[in-house]
Design a protein around this motif. Structure first.
Motif, PDB file in Angstrom:
ATOM      1  N   LYS A  94       0.995  -4.734   3.920  1.00 18.17           N
ATOM      2  CA  LYS A  94       1.717  -4.706   2.650  1.00 18.17           C
ATOM      3  C   LYS A  94       1.780  -3.262   2.201  1.00 18.17           C
ATOM      4  O   LYS A  94       0.746  -2.629   1.962  1.00 18.17           O
ATOM      5  N   GLY A  95       2.997  -2.714   2.121  1.00 16.59           N
ATOM      6  CA  GLY A  95       3.119  -1.297   1.808  1.00 16.59           C
ATOM      7  C   GLY A  95       4.317  -0.963   0.944  1.00 16.59           C
ATOM      8  O   GLY A  95       5.099  -1.844   0.550  1.00 16.59           O
ATOM      9  N   LYS A  96       4.437   0.317   0.659  1.00 19.03           N
ATOM     10  CA  LYS A  96       5.502   0.820  -0.201  1.00 19.03           C
ATOM     11  C   LYS A  96       5.939   2.185   0.325  1.00 19.03           C
ATOM     12  O   LYS A  96       5.122   2.980   0.788  1.00 19.03           O
ATOM     13  N   ILE A  97       7.242   2.437   0.253  1.00 21.17           N
ATOM     14  CA  ILE A  97       7.781   3.729   0.663  1.00 21.17           C
ATOM     15  C   ILE A  97       7.812   4.659  -0.535  1.00 21.17           C
ATOM     16  O   ILE A  97       8.357   4.314  -1.589  1.00 21.17           O
ATOM     17  N   ASP A  98       7.229   5.863  -0.397  1.00 15.18           N
ATOM     18  CA  ASP A  98       7.219   6.812  -1.504  1.00 15.18           C
ATOM     19  C   ASP A  98       8.416   7.750  -1.413  1.00 15.18           C
ATOM     20  O   ASP A  98       9.263   7.631  -0.519  1.00 15.18           O
ATOM     21  N   SER A  99       8.508   8.673  -2.339  1.00 12.58           N
ATOM     22  CA  SER A  99       9.660   9.573  -2.420  1.00 12.58           C
ATOM     23  C   SER A  99       9.790  10.491  -1.214  1.00 12.58           C
ATOM     24  O   SER A  99      10.863  11.016  -0.941  1.00 12.58           O
ATOM     25  N   SER A 100       8.692  10.684  -0.469  1.00 17.85           N
ATOM     26  CA  SER A 100       8.747  11.537   0.721  1.00 17.85           C
ATOM     27  C   SER A 100       9.151  10.758   1.966  1.00 17.85           C
ATOM     28  O   SER A 100       9.315  11.333   3.046  1.00 17.85           O
ATOM     29  N   GLY A 101       9.282   9.421   1.825  1.00 17.95           N
ATOM     30  CA  GLY A 101       9.673   8.605   2.964  1.00 17.95           C
ATOM     31  C   GLY A 101       8.510   8.011   3.734  1.00 17.95           C
ATOM     32  O   GLY A 101       8.720   7.327   4.734  1.00 17.95           O
ATOM     33  N   MET A 102       7.268   8.237   3.288  1.00 18.91           N
ATOM     34  CA  MET A 102       6.094   7.674   3.945  1.00 18.91           C
ATOM     35  C   MET A 102       5.922   6.203   3.540  1.00 18.91           C
ATOM     36  O   MET A 102       6.119   5.852   2.371  1.00 18.91           O
ATOM     37  N   SER A 104       3.177   3.474   3.161  1.00 19.13           N
ATOM     38  CA  SER A 104       1.716   3.369   3.094  1.00 19.13           C
ATOM     39  C   SER A 104       1.331   2.155   2.262  1.00 19.13           C
ATOM     40  O   SER A 104       2.107   1.643   1.451  1.00 19.13           O
ATOM     41  N   GLY A 105       0.118   1.671   2.510  1.00 18.95           N
ATOM     42  CA  GLY A 105      -0.359   0.506   1.780  1.00 18.95           C
ATOM     43  C   GLY A 105      -1.646   0.011   2.371  1.00 18.95           C
ATOM     44  O   GLY A 105      -2.494   0.801   2.778  1.00 18.95           O
ATOM     45  N   TYR A 106      -1.782  -1.329   2.481  1.00 15.07           N
ATOM     46  CA  TYR A 106      -3.032  -1.914   2.954  1.00 15.07           C
ATOM     47  C   TYR A 106      -2.784  -2.904   4.095  1.00 15.07           C
ATOM     48  O   TYR A 106      -1.831  -3.680   4.085  1.00 15.07           O
ATOM     49  N   ASN A 108      -4.479  -5.967   6.403  1.00 18.60           N
ATOM     50  CA  ASN A 108      -5.464  -7.039   6.246  1.00 18.60           C
ATOM     51  C   ASN A 108      -5.634  -7.777   7.562  1.00 18.60           C
ATOM     52  O   ASN A 108      -4.649  -8.173   8.196  1.00 18.60           O
ATOM     53  N   GLN A 109      -6.890  -7.952   7.978  1.00 15.62           N
ATOM     54  CA  GLN A 109      -7.186  -8.700   9.197  1.00 15.62           C
ATOM     55  C   GLN A 109      -8.493  -9.451   8.990  1.00 15.62           C
ATOM     56  O   GLN A 109      -9.538  -8.858   8.754  1.00 15.62           O
ATOM     57  N   GLY A 110      -8.410 -10.777   9.009  1.00 11.47           N
ATOM     58  CA  GLY A 110      -9.603 -11.589   8.834  1.00 11.47           C
ATOM     59  C   GLY A 110     -10.296 -11.398   7.502  1.00 11.47           C
ATOM     60  O   GLY A 110     -11.521 -11.507   7.411  1.00 11.47           O
ATOM     61  N   GLY A 111      -9.533 -11.107   6.448  1.00 12.40           N
ATOM     62  CA  GLY A 111     -10.123 -10.912   5.136  1.00 12.40           C
ATOM     63  C   GLY A 111     -10.599  -9.501   4.873  1.00 12.40           C
ATOM     64  O   GLY A 111     -11.004  -9.171   3.755  1.00 12.40           O
ATOM     65  N   ASN A 112     -10.543  -8.641   5.877  1.00  9.60           N
ATOM     66  CA  ASN A 112     -10.925  -7.237   5.717  1.00  9.60           C
ATOM     67  C   ASN A 112      -9.678  -6.392   5.505  1.00  9.60           C
ATOM     68  O   ASN A 112      -8.659  -6.581   6.176  1.00  9.60           O
ATOM     69  N   THR A 113      -9.758  -5.438   4.581  1.00  9.67           N
ATOM     70  CA  THR A 113      -8.610  -4.590   4.285  1.00  9.67           C
ATOM     71  C   THR A 113      -8.928  -3.129   4.571  1.00  9.67           C
ATOM     72  O   THR A 113     -10.079  -2.709   4.515  1.00  9.67           O
ATOM     73  N   ALA A 114      -7.869  -2.387   4.874  1.00  8.40           N
ATOM     74  CA  ALA A 114      -7.998  -0.953   5.131  1.00  8.40           C
ATOM     75  C   ALA A 114      -6.660  -0.297   4.834  1.00  8.40           C
ATOM     76  O   ALA A 114      -5.607  -0.903   5.049  1.00  8.40           O
ATOM     77  N   PRO A 115      -6.658   0.939   4.325  1.00 12.74           N
ATOM     78  CA  PRO A 115      -5.392   1.626   4.038  1.00 12.74           C
ATOM     79  C   PRO A 115      -4.689   2.046   5.323  1.00 12.74           C
ATOM     80  O   PRO A 115      -5.324   2.300   6.344  1.00 12.74           O
ATOM     81  N   PHE A 116      -3.368   2.099   5.259  1.00 13.55           N
ATOM     82  CA  PHE A 116      -2.578   2.593   6.387  1.00 13.55           C
ATOM     83  C   PHE A 116      -1.478   3.504   5.881  1.00 13.55           C
ATOM     84  O   PHE A 116      -1.084   3.460   4.708  1.00 13.55           O
ATOM     85  N   SER A 117      -0.976   4.357   6.763  1.00 18.99           N
ATOM     86  CA  SER A 117       0.148   5.226   6.434  1.00 18.99           C
ATOM     87  C   SER A 117       0.999   5.402   7.685  1.00 18.99           C
ATOM     88  O   SER A 117       0.473   5.675   8.764  1.00 18.99           O
ATOM     89  N   LEU A 118       2.321   5.230   7.526  1.00 20.95           N
ATOM     90  CA  LEU A 118       3.251   5.315   8.640  1.00 20.95           C
ATOM     91  C   LEU A 118       4.393   6.264   8.295  1.00 20.95           C
ATOM     92  O   LEU A 118       4.846   6.330   7.149  1.00 20.95           O
ATOM     93  N   LYS A 119       4.860   6.965   9.309  1.00 19.79           N
ATOM     94  CA  LYS A 119       5.967   7.892   9.140  1.00 19.79           C
ATOM     95  C   LYS A 119       7.085   7.522  10.099  1.00 19.79           C
ATOM     96  O   LYS A 119       6.843   7.208  11.264  1.00 19.79           O
ATOM     97  N   LYS A 120       8.312   7.563   9.602  1.00 23.05           N
ATOM     98  CA  LYS A 120       9.457   7.245  10.446  1.00 23.05           C
ATOM     99  C   LYS A 120       9.680   8.372  11.444  1.00 23.05           C
ATOM    100  O   LYS A 120       9.799   9.540  11.061  1.00 23.05           O
ATOM    101  N   ILE A 121       9.734   8.020  12.751  1.00 23.62           N
ATOM    102  CA  ILE A 121       9.850   9.056  13.779  1.00 23.62           C
ATOM    103  C   ILE A 121      11.109   8.937  14.632  1.00 23.62           C
ATOM    104  O   ILE A 121      11.370   9.802  15.470  1.00 23.62           O
TER     105      ILE A 121
END
Length: 241
Positions: A94-102, A104-106, A108-121
């Motif tokens: 579950k994420g959101k695109i910011d003004s820079s085009g990134m 990022s969000g969270y 979830n796997q098996g009830g555990n969450t962790a932040p992620f960030s992705l860039k369009k390549i």
């Protein structure tokens, strides 16, 4: 009068930066003491519906189809599941695109969450799901089997049929209740039959014996792996608890 056009161009650039467009997105999931490399391909299919595939290095997810894709700019939610080892693994982003085009969000796997960030390549390269193969004529039709789980027996009916686009398969499990399991992946290589239901995280891998006229293999769901043998004949009588 030149200020207004410049302002409109600037506003349009911000809008476009926060709008999801088809492409290949690459980045990491920041798990404590570990980072997972992620590659997500997102594209629009026929009719404009979103489709995609994902590779997560370290979780044995490679080119898995995305499901439950919901896009409400600038937010996006999508999930992926694999029936390959580790069996039945499901992840949600579950994420959101910011003004820079990134993106990022969270994660979830098996009830555990962790932040992620992705860039369009680059451009998207969505991996198409494997096509179902035909099955041998002697495998077509109805097969019966049973297995035991938590002290209770379950009766299983397997139906295999060839279609112009490949074979179709369905399992019907009868125990405390009746569960129909449509298999969205059916492949036969030699004597080996592989069935997968990505939506339910279930799979079956078996070997067909021509002399014994049985399919002997393993039924899996999540971490559970159970021997399951199919044969022709009447369904076994299962007493429901």
């Amino acid at each position: 009068m030149r200020v207004l056009p410049a302002f409109l161009i600037f506003s349009a650039a911000i809008c476009n930066a926060t709008e999801l467009t088809p492409g290949r997105w690459e980045g990491v999931v920041h798990i404590p003491e570990r980072e997972l490399t992620v590659v997500v391909d997102l594209d629009r299919g026929t009719g404009g519906a979103w489709m995609g595939s994902i590779t997560v290095v370290g979780l044995d997810i490679k080119g898995a189809p995305l499901s439950d894709i919901v896009v409400k700019a600038p937010e996006i939610v999508f999930a992926a599941q694999t029936a390959l080892p580790p069996r039945g693994l499901q992840v949600t982003f579950k994420g959101k695109i910011d003004s820079s085009g990134m993106l990022s969000g969270y994660f979830n796997q098996g009830g555990n969450t962790a932040p992620f960030s992705l860039k369009k390549i680059g451009l998207p390269d969505v991996e198409a799901p494997p096509r179902n193969t035909p099955v041998a004529k002697e495998l077509e039709g109805e097969w019966k089997g049973e297995y035991e789980l938590n002290g209770y027996k379950r009766g299983v009916t397997l139906r295999l049929a060839n279609q112009p686009e490949g074979a179709t398969a369905e399992m019907v499990v009868v125990g405390k209740r009746t569960t129909k399991i449509p298999m969205d992946s059916v492949t036969q290589e030699g004597d080996f039959l592989t069935l997968q239901s990505h939506g339910m995280g279930m799979n079956y891998e078996g070997r067909f014996g021509k002399e014994s006229q049985e399919i002997k293999g393993i039924f899996g769901q999540g971490p559970i792996e159970i021997p399951l043998v199919f044969h022709r004949g009447a369904a076994p009588k299962i007493q429901t608890p």
